[in-house]
Scaffold this active site. Structure first.
Site: not given
Ligand code: AMP
Length: 133
Positions: A98, A100
């Site tokens: 993903h 950001h």
């Molecule tokens: P990463 O550390 O790059 O894997 O980022 C994962 C992101 O997913 C974090 O910024 C979390 O806040 C976000 N996240 C986790 N669970 C959910 C959810 N159920 N809906 C939306 N975002 C989420």
């Protein structure tokens, strides 16, 4: 085991969806750095950036640019951070690719926690030679 993003893509858990096509889903991050912080998620569950085919990455970046434009025009942010945490060592929590897209404002008080290092004498040239593509 399915990641939270697979469950979101499959509609098994709720999310706030901004965009969807055959290859990507865009949602709002549930714990935003700034409100409007968006996630461009690959529908194919590549674990990370390194595993993803280049053409898919290209499409994801096209959509990330649309998100950037929307954040600027709608929220009036002054800039965005567009980033991929690539692997656990780089802070990736969810092993499902993903991007950001984080709105940023002048003087918003946010910062990255990166410290900066220095090369030893002559070392930058060695790194340049080793890393040339
Ligand atoms: P990463 O550390 O790059 O894997 O980022 C994962 C992101 O997913 C974090 O910024 C979390 O806040 C976000 N996240 C986790 N669970 C959910 C959810 N159920 N809906 C939306 N975002 C989420």
């Amino acid at each position: 085991m399915a990641t939270v993003f697979e469950m979101i893509i499959n509609g098994e858990i709720p999310s706030t969806r901004l965009y969807e096509d055959d290859e990507v889903l865009v949602i709002l991050d549930i714990n935003p750095v700034e409100k409007g912080h968006s996630l461009v998620i690959s529908k194919t569950a590549y674990p990370d950036f390194t595993d993803c085919p280049a053409d898919r990455l290209g499409h994801m970046m096209e959509i990330a640019q649309k998100v950037d434009l929307k954040l600027r025009s709608t929220l009036g942010c002054d800039g965005t951070n567009i980033l991929i945490n690539n692997g656990p060592a780089a802070g990736q929590e969810i092993p499902h690719l993903h991007i950001h897209v984080i709105p940023r404002y002048k003087d918003d008080g946010q910062s990255f926690g990166f410290g900066k290092k220095k090369y030893d004498e002559g070392e930058i040239a060695q790194y340049g030679a080793r890393l040339a593509l």
